[in-house]
Design a protein around this motif. Structure first.
Motif, PDB file in Angstrom:
ATOM      1  N   MET A 136     -10.897   7.391  -4.923  1.00 29.59           N
ATOM      2  CA  MET A 136     -10.693   6.035  -4.421  1.00 29.59           C
ATOM      3  C   MET A 136     -10.229   6.011  -2.968  1.00 29.59           C
ATOM      4  SD  MET A 136      -9.713   3.490  -7.561  1.00 29.59           S
ATOM      5  CE  MET A 136     -10.246   2.091  -6.549  1.00 29.59           C
ATOM      6  N   ALA A 137     -10.346   7.146  -2.268  1.00 29.23           N
ATOM      7  CA  ALA A 137     -10.111   7.136  -0.819  1.00 29.23           C
ATOM      8  C   ALA A 137     -11.131   6.247  -0.124  1.00 29.23           C
ATOM      9  CB  ALA A 137     -10.182   8.552  -0.260  1.00 29.23           C
ATOM     10  N   ASN A 138     -12.352   6.205  -0.659  1.00 27.07           N
ATOM     11  CA  ASN A 138     -13.373   5.346  -0.064  1.00 27.07           C
ATOM     12  C   ASN A 138     -12.930   3.892  -0.072  1.00 27.07           C
ATOM     13  OD1 ASN A 138     -16.073   5.003   1.041  1.00 27.07           O
ATOM     14  ND2 ASN A 138     -16.558   3.972  -0.871  1.00 27.07           N
ATOM     15  N   LYS A 139     -12.357   3.453  -1.189  1.00 22.69           N
ATOM     16  CA  LYS A 139     -11.864   2.080  -1.251  1.00 22.69           C
ATOM     17  C   LYS A 139     -10.669   1.896  -0.323  1.00 22.69           C
ATOM     18  CE  LYS A 139     -13.977   0.167  -3.225  1.00 22.69           C
ATOM     19  NZ  LYS A 139     -15.223  -0.561  -2.878  1.00 22.69           N
ATOM     20  N   GLY A 140      -9.845   2.942  -0.201  1.00 21.77           N
ATOM     21  CA  GLY A 140      -8.733   2.865   0.738  1.00 21.77           C
ATOM     22  C   GLY A 140      -9.204   2.678   2.162  1.00 21.77           C
ATOM     23  N   LEU A 141     -10.228   3.424   2.553  1.00 18.87           N
ATOM     24  CA  LEU A 141     -10.808   3.259   3.891  1.00 18.87           C
ATOM     25  C   LEU A 141     -11.376   1.852   4.053  1.00 18.87           C
ATOM     26  CD1 LEU A 141     -12.620   6.715   4.170  1.00 18.87           C
ATOM     27  CD2 LEU A 141     -10.643   5.992   5.528  1.00 18.87           C
ATOM     28  N   GLU A 142     -11.956   1.315   2.980  1.00 17.21           N
ATOM     29  CA  GLU A 142     -12.538  -0.026   3.053  1.00 17.21           C
ATOM     30  C   GLU A 142     -11.465  -1.101   3.182  1.00 17.21           C
ATOM     31  OE1 GLU A 142     -15.130  -0.397  -0.281  1.00 17.21           O
ATOM     32  OE2 GLU A 142     -16.580   1.048   0.499  1.00 17.21           O
ATOM     33  N   VAL A 143     -10.295  -0.874   2.597  1.00 15.24           N
ATOM     34  CA  VAL A 143      -9.173  -1.805   2.776  1.00 15.24           C
ATOM     35  C   VAL A 143      -8.784  -1.869   4.249  1.00 15.24           C
ATOM     36  CG1 VAL A 143      -6.706  -2.144   2.322  1.00 15.24           C
ATOM     37  CG2 VAL A 143      -8.269  -1.616   0.429  1.00 15.24           C
ATOM     38  N   ILE A 144      -8.639  -0.701   4.867  1.00 13.98           N
ATOM     39  CA  ILE A 144      -8.283  -0.655   6.293  1.00 13.98           C
ATOM     40  C   ILE A 144      -9.389  -1.274   7.136  1.00 13.98           C
ATOM     41  CG2 ILE A 144      -7.683   0.853   8.219  1.00 13.98           C
ATOM     42  CD1 ILE A 144      -6.669   2.887   6.086  1.00 13.98           C
TER      43      ILE A 144
ATOM     44  N   HIS B   2      -3.182   3.929  -2.815  1.00 12.53           N
ATOM     45  CA  HIS B   2      -1.812   3.567  -2.430  1.00 12.53           C
ATOM     46  C   HIS B   2      -1.523   3.988  -0.989  1.00 12.53           C
ATOM     47  CE1 HIS B   2       2.560   3.280  -2.418  1.00 12.53           C
ATOM     48  NE2 HIS B   2       2.597   4.555  -2.059  1.00 12.53           N
ATOM     49  N   HIS B   3      -1.878   5.224  -0.639  1.00 12.66           N
ATOM     50  CA  HIS B   3      -1.626   5.708   0.727  1.00 12.66           C
ATOM     51  C   HIS B   3      -2.349   4.842   1.760  1.00 12.66           C
ATOM     52  CE1 HIS B   3       0.396   8.989  -1.060  1.00 12.66           C
ATOM     53  NE2 HIS B   3      -0.641   9.793  -1.272  1.00 12.66           N
ATOM     54  N   ALA B   4      -3.540   4.398   1.436  1.00 10.41           N
ATOM     55  CA  ALA B   4      -4.309   3.577   2.374  1.00 10.41           C
ATOM     56  C   ALA B   4      -3.618   2.243   2.635  1.00 10.41           C
ATOM     57  CB  ALA B   4      -5.711   3.350   1.840  1.00 10.41           C
ATOM     58  N   PHE B   5      -3.126   1.599   1.590  1.00 12.18           N
ATOM     59  CA  PHE B   5      -2.402   0.338   1.781  1.00 12.18           C
ATOM     60  C   PHE B   5      -1.167   0.552   2.660  1.00 12.18           C
ATOM     61  CE2 PHE B   5      -4.861  -1.543  -1.725  1.00 12.18           C
ATOM     62  CZ  PHE B   5      -4.993  -2.843  -1.272  1.00 12.18           C
ATOM     63  N   GLU B   6      -0.457   1.658   2.440  1.00  8.84           N
ATOM     64  CA  GLU B   6       0.727   1.942   3.252  1.00  8.84           C
ATOM     65  C   GLU B   6       0.344   2.184   4.708  1.00  8.84           C
ATOM     66  OE1 GLU B   6       3.996   1.704   2.306  1.00  8.84           O
ATOM     67  OE2 GLU B   6       2.966   0.736   0.614  1.00  8.84           O
ATOM     68  N   CYS B   7      -0.753   2.882   4.937  1.00 12.83           N
ATOM     69  CA  CYS B   7      -1.222   3.117   6.307  1.00 12.83           C
ATOM     70  C   CYS B   7      -1.634   1.811   6.981  1.00 12.83           C
ATOM     71  CB  CYS B   7      -2.397   4.089   6.302  1.00 12.83           C
ATOM     72  SG  CYS B   7      -1.934   5.799   5.952  1.00 12.83           S
TER      73      CYS B   7
ATOM     74  N   GLY C 123       0.109   0.737  10.331  1.00  8.22           N
ATOM     75  CA  GLY C 123      -0.734   0.604  11.511  1.00  8.22           C
ATOM     76  C   GLY C 123      -0.592   1.790  12.445  1.00  8.22           C
ATOM     77  N   ALA C 124      -0.694   1.518  13.751  1.00 10.74           N
ATOM     78  CA  ALA C 124      -0.648   2.551  14.790  1.00 10.74           C
ATOM     79  C   ALA C 124      -1.650   3.658  14.454  1.00 10.74           C
ATOM     80  CB  ALA C 124       0.773   3.071  14.969  1.00 10.74           C
ATOM     81  N   ALA C 125      -1.211   4.916  14.445  1.00 11.85           N
ATOM     82  CA  ALA C 125      -2.137   6.033  14.215  1.00 11.85           C
ATOM     83  C   ALA C 125      -2.209   6.463  12.758  1.00 11.85           C
ATOM     84  CB  ALA C 125      -1.743   7.218  15.083  1.00 11.85           C
ATOM     85  N   SER C 126      -1.496   5.772  11.868  1.00 15.86           N
ATOM     86  CA  SER C 126      -1.496   6.173  10.457  1.00 15.86           C
ATOM     87  C   SER C 126      -2.894   6.188   9.837  1.00 15.86           C
ATOM     88  CB  SER C 126      -0.574   5.259   9.647  1.00 15.86           C
ATOM     89  OG  SER C 126       0.767   5.464  10.004  1.00 15.86           O
ATOM     90  N   PRO C 127      -3.740   5.156  10.053  1.00 14.40           N
ATOM     91  CA  PRO C 127      -5.091   5.226   9.489  1.00 14.40           C
ATOM     92  C   PRO C 127      -5.901   6.401  10.020  1.00 14.40           C
ATOM     93  CG  PRO C 127      -4.543   2.963  10.076  1.00 14.40           C
ATOM     94  CD  PRO C 127      -3.476   3.830  10.668  1.00 14.40           C
TER      95      PRO C 127
END
Length: 376
Positions: free
Chosen positions: A204-212, A297-302, A306-310
């Motif tokens: 589900m990293a793909n969905k995390g990237l899509e959230v960002i 979860h990690h994606a939502f936190e990133c 913001g900044a360089a987290s994504p």
């Protein structure tokens, strides 16, 4: 005729794009094709579309018919093609430079490379604005949101909802995750995709990237973005308006629909492959299990930080997925590697491509170093 440049031509996005161009030969002229390493298919497609300039970016080409090579070759191809629209189907962070170059050349960008927005969303939007270019999302979820928001005033939208199939492990217990094999992770139940994105779907990293990406594309606060598991993959995204009504984009899970919508925008044409009859269909929706899928979860936190987290999230994930596919780490270690990388300082805002690429390099270095301490 609209001149089209196709990057990532031998991947799933590229081959689906060629299906559309074959159908509408009077509408589109293919002026360029780029592939990473699949030279035989690149040459085959080049023979079919003789006006297209050819680029092989991952290695030195054997054929003299291929005029461009390497990363520099992609950028030169973009400039020389004089395309009206670039379809960027390159996988991973390496797609950022071509996205930037396309916009700097004044070309509309049909963007399937979500990493461009994850790493450099503000920069990409700025370049699109100053060069008067259209930024057209090709991910099925973001294309759906783009169309839904076109027909609704943003101030009336209270939240946006991305759907996810849940991948091959939505019904697997957490206890079984440690023994997941590469072949199991590659076996997506709905979509036919490349190896990297298939693993991203499984974690589900793909969905995390899509959230960002959605946060960047549509300027919504991350707390107004939600994800629902929808195994049938018919509903691609939804918006909820202030009156609590839900509006959805519903279609067959076929990437040719969002690609064609981007190519023809602002017009709309019939897509002959995607008629969906809802009679007899069952639609299910569930909340994602963040314990099973910590990458989401990690994606939502990133997205919140913001900044360089994504940038760090994406870089660490790419390194970890590559290590998993090479049998250097287990499936659950992908999230462990990413979490470890995110523990470092990623609070600096970046304004240039060089700064972005430096954080990308740093995140990969941290991830690779941590992987060397792990045992499969």
């Amino acid at each position: 005729m609209k001149k089209v440049l196709l990057l990532g031509s031998t991947g799933s996005i590229g081959q689906n794009t060629l299906d559309i161009i074959r159908l509408y030969t009077e509408e589109f002229l293919l002026v360029g094709l780029q592939a990473h390493s699949n030279e035989p298919l690149l040459l085959q497609n080049g023979a079919e579309f003789p006006h297209a300039l050819l680029c092989l970016s991952g290695r030195r080409p054997d054929s003299q018919l291929i005029s461009y090579q390497g990363g520099v070759g992609i950028l030169q191809l973009i400039e020389d093609s004089r395309a009206d629209i670039v379809v960027n189907g390159i996988v991973g962070a390496s797609g950022l430079g071509p996205s930037v170059k396309s916009l700097e050349c004044g070309m509309n960008l049909a963007l399937a490379n979500k990493e461009s927005m994850v790493l450099a969303g503000s920069l990409i939007k700025h370049l699109a604005s100053v060069n008067n270019c259209r930024l057209l999302p090709v991910d099925s979820e973001h294309s759906a949101l783009f169309m839904l928001l076109e027909n609704q005033r943003k101030e009336n939208v209270s939240e946006i909802i991305l759907t996810a199939s849940g991948g091959p492990f939505r019904n697997k217990s957490l206890e079984e995750f440690s023994s997941i094999s590469i072949d199991e992770a590659l076996a997506h139940p709905t979509w036919s995709m490349g190896r990297k994105i298939s693993i991203d779907s499984a974690t589900m990293a793909n969905k995390g990237l899509e959230v960002i990406e959605a946060q960047q594309l549509f300027d919504f606060d991350v707390d107004r973005i939600k994800v629902l598991i929808h195994p049938q993959s018919y509903v691609h995204s939804l918006i909820r308006t202030k009156d609590m009504a839900l509006y959805a984009q519903i279609s067959e899970p076929d990437m040719r629909l969002p690609i064609q919508d981007a190519l023809f925008y602002p017009q709309m044409r019939k897509v002959p492959w995607t008629y969906l009859d809802l009679a007899g269909k069952t639609l299910e929706f569930n909340e994602p299990d963040l314990k099973k899928f910590p990458m989401l979860h990690h994606a939502f936190e990133c997205a919140r930080q913001g900044a360089a987290s994504p940038i760090a999230y994406n870089g660490a994930n790419e390194v970890a997925v590559d290590a998993f596919l090479k049998e250097k780490i287990g499936f659950t270690a992908i999230a462990d590697v990413t979490a470890h990388t995110l523990e470092f300082d990623w609070f600096k805002q970046h304004n240039t491509v060089d700064e972005i690429l430096e954080s990308d390099r740093k995140s990969r270095e941290i991830a690779e170093s941590y992987i060397r301490t792990l045992k499969t």
